[in-house]
Design an enzyme around this catalytic site. Structure first.
Site, PDB file in Angstrom:
ATOM      1  N   ASP A 121      -2.207  -1.567  10.430  1.00 55.29           N
ATOM      2  CA  ASP A 121      -2.450  -1.518   8.984  1.00 55.29           C
ATOM      3  C   ASP A 121      -3.039  -2.813   8.428  1.00 55.29           C
ATOM      4  O   ASP A 121      -3.266  -2.922   7.226  1.00 55.29           O
ATOM      5  CB  ASP A 121      -1.126  -1.269   8.233  1.00 55.29           C
ATOM      6  CG  ASP A 121      -0.611   0.151   8.405  1.00 55.29           C
ATOM      7  OD1 ASP A 121      -1.349   0.995   8.944  1.00 55.29           O
ATOM      8  OD2 ASP A 121       0.538   0.406   7.990  1.00 55.29           O
ATOM      9  N   LYS A 144       0.837  -1.204   0.000  1.00 54.29           N
ATOM     10  CA  LYS A 144       0.000   0.000   0.000  1.00 54.29           C
ATOM     11  C   LYS A 144       0.867   1.248   0.000  1.00 54.29           C
ATOM     12  O   LYS A 144       2.055   1.214   0.371  1.00 54.29           O
ATOM     13  CB  LYS A 144      -0.939   0.028   1.216  1.00 54.29           C
ATOM     14  CG  LYS A 144      -0.254  -0.050   2.595  1.00 54.29           C
ATOM     15  CD  LYS A 144       0.276   1.263   3.166  1.00 54.29           C
ATOM     16  CE  LYS A 144       0.880   1.098   4.552  1.00 54.29           C
ATOM     17  NZ  LYS A 144       1.686   2.272   4.996  1.00 54.29           N
TER      18      LYS A 144
HETATM   19  O1  C5P Z   1       0.244  -1.159  14.928  1.00 52.32           O
HETATM   20  P1  C5P Z   1       1.652  -1.331  14.487  1.00 52.32           P
HETATM   21  O2  C5P Z   1       2.291  -2.578  15.051  1.00 52.32           O
HETATM   22  O3  C5P Z   1       1.843  -1.206  13.034  1.00 52.32           O
HETATM   23  O4  C5P Z   1       2.433  -0.114  15.104  1.00 52.32           O
HETATM   24  C1  C5P Z   1       3.819  -0.092  15.235  1.00 52.32           C
HETATM   25  C2  C5P Z   1       4.189   1.043  16.184  1.00 52.32           C
HETATM   26  O5  C5P Z   1       3.917   2.291  15.573  1.00 52.32           O
HETATM   27  C3  C5P Z   1       3.413   1.054  17.482  1.00 52.32           C
HETATM   28  O6  C5P Z   1       4.014   0.250  18.451  1.00 52.32           O
HETATM   29  C4  C5P Z   1       3.450   2.522  17.849  1.00 52.32           C
HETATM   30  O7  C5P Z   1       4.704   2.843  18.412  1.00 52.32           O
HETATM   31  C5  C5P Z   1       3.400   3.211  16.502  1.00 52.32           C
HETATM   32  N1  C5P Z   1       2.031   3.603  16.113  1.00 52.32           N
HETATM   33  C6  C5P Z   1       1.434   4.679  16.728  1.00 52.32           C
HETATM   34  N2  C5P Z   1       0.179   5.058  16.368  1.00 52.32           N
HETATM   35  C7  C5P Z   1      -0.468   4.410  15.377  1.00 52.32           C
HETATM   36  C8  C5P Z   1       0.132   3.316  14.716  1.00 52.32           C
HETATM   37  C9  C5P Z   1       1.387   2.945  15.107  1.00 52.32           C
HETATM   38  O8  C5P Z   1       2.011   5.288  17.642  1.00 52.32           O
HETATM   39  N3  C5P Z   1      -1.679   4.818  15.010  1.00 52.32           N
END
Ligand code: C5P
Length: 292
Positions: A135, A9
């Site tokens: 995501d 994406k």
């Molecule tokens: O959800 P995901 O594992 O992709 O997120 C990775 C990191 O990115 C999270 O641990 C967080 O530190 C940050 N993040 C965030 N806010 C979001 C998505 C991700 O702070 N909306």
């Protein structure tokens, strides 16, 4: 043996609205698929989840999102006794802002649901996806989408007719950006941390109208504030692509991939040689046509 292509994406817009008490960031984003893929293969096996991968840089244990998705799928489906063999043929770059790992997780859920005769509903898959990463939910569906919350609340949109068949160029500079670092750095950029809500819907409307000039100017990513400060070459990439025919160029997700949007795939291809003359041939670069 079941096979699935796992796409990636771009975020045409990623607008952060603030930091939440749980440490995540509230955001609104406009996702679009890019038809460049990894491949996943699935087969039933003895009572175990066994993952293999062509890329030795990726762990294949329980820390891998594909492994984690498979374990959670089997538990949620009441299939703890069952096992599965999975193979991930990785072609997309890692830590790239392209959601490759998230797509792998989503397509593991979808693939296993097919392999085991659809034991889980779309709602349960959605809940599992949200637990795997912000995501992942987007990749359970195949349309452009507006997402809110931490990215897991996905509203599918009609495909943008004005984008279908247009060209995209993606370039990964050869270094990655750690997503938690990029989000954590936002505290140093108060304006980027507190975006004005509504921008994702505004961009979606411009794209729906086919006003690509206005849409190009409305592309926005809050995470550019920290990431382009640390890696100024990424800003130069965008300026270069805009000078070489792109109607828009932006960093995707938390980077480090930059994408550039062109009227046609040929126009995207025409920018490759001058880009490599200017910046060198290192890294990963692809051009393709946007589909839906
Ligand atoms: O959800 P995901 O594992 O992709 O997120 C990775 C990191 O990115 C999270 O641990 C967080 O530190 C940050 N993040 C965030 N806010 C979001 C998505 C991700 O702070 N909306």
């Amino acid at each position: 043996m079941l096979r699935r292509e796992s796409p990636c994406k771009i975020n045409l817009l990623l607008n952060i609205l603030g930091r939440r008490p749980d440490g995540f960031h509230e955001l609104e984003t406009l996702f679009h698929h890019v038809p460049l893929t990894d491949e996943l293969r699935f087969a039933r096996a003895e009572a175990e989840v066994v993952l293999t991968c062509n890329d030795p840089a990726l762990p294949v244990d329980g820390t891998n999102l594909v492994h984690r998705a498979a374990t959670r799928f089997l538990a949620a489906a009441g299939l703890e006794g069952a096992g599965v063999r999975l193979h991930l043929e990785k072609r997309l770059p890692l830590a790239a802002g392209l959601g490759g790992g998230s797509a792998n997780a989503a397509h593991t859920l979808l693939g296993l649901n097919e392999l085991f005769g659809h034991p889980l509903s779309a709602e349960v898959l959605d809940t599992l996806a949200a637990g795997l990463g912000s995501d992942v939910n987007f990749f359970l569906q195949d349309r452009p989408a507006l997402a809110t919350g931490r990215g897991e609340q996905v509203i599918s949109l009609e495909p943008f007719a004005a984008l279908k068949g247009t060209g995209i160029l993606l370039v990964h500079p050869g270094f990655g950006v750690a997503t938690p670092w990029a989000f954590a750095e936002l505290k140093k950029y108060p304006a980027a941390l507190a975006g004005r809500p509504g921008r994702a819907a505004e961009l979606a409307e411009l794209l729906r109208q086919g006003d690509l000039t206005a849409a190009g100017n409305a592309l926005y990513n809050s995470l550019e504030a920290p990431v382009l400060d640390k890696y100024p070459v990424l800003r130069l990439y965008q300026e270069f692509f805009r000078r070489h025919g792109a109607w828009g160029s932006l960093m995707s997700g938390s980077g480090s991939t930059t994408f550039a949007l062109f009227a046609t795939p040929d126009a995207a291809q025409a920018a490759v040689e001058p880009f490599q003359r200017e910046f060198g041939p290192a890294g990963w670069l692809r051009t393709t046509a946007l589909t839906s």
